[in-house]
Design a protein around this motif. Sequence first.
Motif, mmCIF file in Angstrom:
data_model
loop_
_atom_site.group_PDB
_atom_site.id
_atom_site.type_symbol
_atom_site.label_atom_id
_atom_site.label_comp_id
_atom_site.label_asym_id
_atom_site.label_seq_id
_atom_site.Cartn_x
_atom_site.Cartn_y
_atom_site.Cartn_z
ATOM 1 N N ILE A 140 0.845 -1.197 0.000
ATOM 2 C CA ILE A 140 0.000 0.000 0.000
ATOM 3 C C ILE A 140 0.880 1.246 0.000
ATOM 4 N N SER A 143 2.360 2.066 -3.278
ATOM 5 C CA SER A 143 1.522 2.482 -4.399
ATOM 6 C C SER A 143 1.270 3.993 -4.368
ATOM 7 N N VAL A 144 1.730 4.677 -3.321
ATOM 8 C CA VAL A 144 1.761 6.144 -3.365
ATOM 9 C C VAL A 144 3.118 6.512 -3.943
ATOM 10 N N PRO A 145 3.153 7.217 -5.085
ATOM 11 C CA PRO A 145 4.450 7.604 -5.645
ATOM 12 C C PRO A 145 5.250 8.363 -4.591
ATOM 13 N N LEU A 148 5.335 12.307 -4.122
ATOM 14 C CA LEU A 148 4.155 12.969 -3.558
ATOM 15 C C LEU A 148 4.165 12.853 -2.046
ATOM 16 N N MET A 151 6.880 15.049 -0.482
ATOM 17 C CA MET A 151 6.503 16.466 -0.502
ATOM 18 C C MET A 151 5.497 16.752 0.594
ATOM 19 N N VAL B 19 -4.164 4.452 0.993
ATOM 20 C CA VAL B 19 -3.589 5.673 0.436
ATOM 21 C C VAL B 19 -4.317 6.896 0.985
ATOM 22 N N ILE B 263 -0.918 18.932 -7.748
ATOM 23 C CA ILE B 263 -0.797 18.464 -6.363
ATOM 24 C C ILE B 263 0.220 19.310 -5.591
ATOM 25 N N THR B 279 -3.829 11.958 -5.628
ATOM 26 C CA THR B 279 -2.960 10.860 -5.229
ATOM 27 C C THR B 279 -3.629 9.510 -5.478
ATOM 28 N N ILE B 282 -3.478 8.709 -9.176
ATOM 29 C CA ILE B 282 -2.130 8.278 -9.558
ATOM 30 C C ILE B 282 -1.852 6.877 -9.024
ATOM 31 N N SER B 283 -2.254 6.614 -7.784
ATOM 32 C CA SER B 283 -1.969 5.303 -7.193
ATOM 33 C C SER B 283 -2.692 4.184 -7.924
#
Lengths: 300, 313
Positions: A140, A143-145, A148, A151, B19, B263, B279, B282-283
């Motif tokens: 999980i 899967s967040v780049p 991002l 930042m 997320v 973003i 987000t 993108i995810s």
Amino acid sequence: MSNTVTTAVPAAQEPMKFKKPSQVKEIWRRFRKNKGSMVGLILLAFIVLVLIFADFIVPYEDGIVQNLALKNQAPSAEHWFGLDSYGRDLFSRVIHGGRTSLGVAVLATISSCIVGSALGAIAGYFGGKVDMIIMRGLDIFMSVPDILFTMAVVVAMGTTFANLIFALTLAYFTNYVRLVRSQILSLSEVEYVEAARAGGSGSARIIISHILPNAMGVIIINTTLNVAKIILYESTLGFLGLGMPPPAPEWGLIISEAREFMRTAPHILLFPALAIVLTACSVNLVGDGLRDAMDPHLKS
Amino acid sequence: MYRYIVKRILFLIPTILGVAFIIYFVLNLTPGNPGRSILGANASQEAVDQLNEELGYNDPLLVKYVNYMKKLVLEGDFGTSYFTKQPVMNEVLPRFWVTLQLSIIGIIISTLVGVPLGMLTAVKQYSAWDYIPSILAFLLAAIPSFVLGMVLLLVFSLKLNLLPSYGLDTWDAYIMPSLCMAIPITAFNVRFTKSSMLESIRADYIDTARAKGATERTVIWKHALKNALLPVITNIGLNMGGLIMGAVVSERLFSVPGIGALIVDRINYKDEPVIIAGTIVISITFTIIMLIVDIIYAYVDPRIKAKYTRIKG
């Protein structure tokens, strides 16, 4: 500050501490034969020395005090790298900025290595539910780049030296979890680990004194190659305005300040860019050489 | 195989929940609040408080999170932007489309240039065909993408005046942003493919193929290449993270209205709905691309394919 920078050299030579002396000599002998890596090592040593003794080379204040009358002046005998758009000495800014950039990169590498290795070791050794929870959580998380995520963390917590390290650690520890976990999975089947278990050693002891030292080679190679990536990543944060707050110098920040004037004063872009590229190249050369020297079957 | 794909798609659900929670959690560490950002520093405290209340900003973290997910799941509603008062998807989707186009161009360039070049360097090791691309890739891998972008901008827009320096209005405006994203990944692909190919060339099955009298061309194309490509395919999926970072940088540098720039801009305004929706989009894309890569992988590697076919049967 100077302590943080000194760690750069030991990071590249760490294996010498826990390998038997003969093996260290053997690695060094192979490493020395590789001309590219030796060039990288010498260059890196030079860069690290310059950064450590930055205060004796050029005062920090030269890169902070503004002199608008002389702004964007080209390089001269007095100002080796010229002046930036606020009339600050670029030589001082690049060198003192390097302390921040390289310091953050090295510390973030070390902390992501520690956090990631610990999680990976736990997941790999205990297996079962613990492994599943850690690895699914990691899926999980991954899967967040990471840019991002980094930042958001930097903005949320503020741009300080420690927070930058924390944010970069979050971006990079995942590599180590997977790496160390797979190492542990293959190593926990080995006879000497069986023997230690039969001898009554506890889990923590087996991981720390039997498994991790043997997985160290792979971890070190990866760590060295990661330093260069983190240097680039850190400078990207600086470029996006998420690094140390100005006027403190930092490679990415200096370059983003150069943007407006790059047509008339390209030297403001050139020198910090060269600093980043030279440092990243020399770290990569050392990393490649270390990989070939420690893992000879990869090389013909 | 289908079972595997369904399982992977179902994993999207906890991914989205996770997320959204991570982003909620991180944003709640932030000082400042959306009311103050929207109304500005001069607004009265009462007006700011009232706006925060209306936006539901003052609810506890978990309440906010559950409300948000309820709306998202039951109504497919991502909420309205704190900043522009527009439905979030009206802002996010067009921006996402821009970034997706650039990313696809970036993946195509970096794969079509990087992988063949990497193979060339391995097959022609220790010749000019090896040294020149290898050294170039080595240098380019050490140049941050924003420096690369600035040099492109300086040369092609400011000095030669050949390409537009901002926006995406004409087709040639796509060139620099997508190159800026693609070049670092291309360099990485060259290095990765080279080492994968070299490892494959040295494997025992290559000696066997040579020993049985196969021509050099058969050995390289049929035996070495197939095995070398497996890690390379996985790697293309893993490149996505770098691609998003490249997108953020090049959208900033070339003033491209993409989702990365959106973003970054909204993080400063604490525009939670937009940041979270962006987000999540993108995810999801990220996860789907990883899934596609895994499926391709399974088809290329007969061992994996056989494993899943057995499970099905």
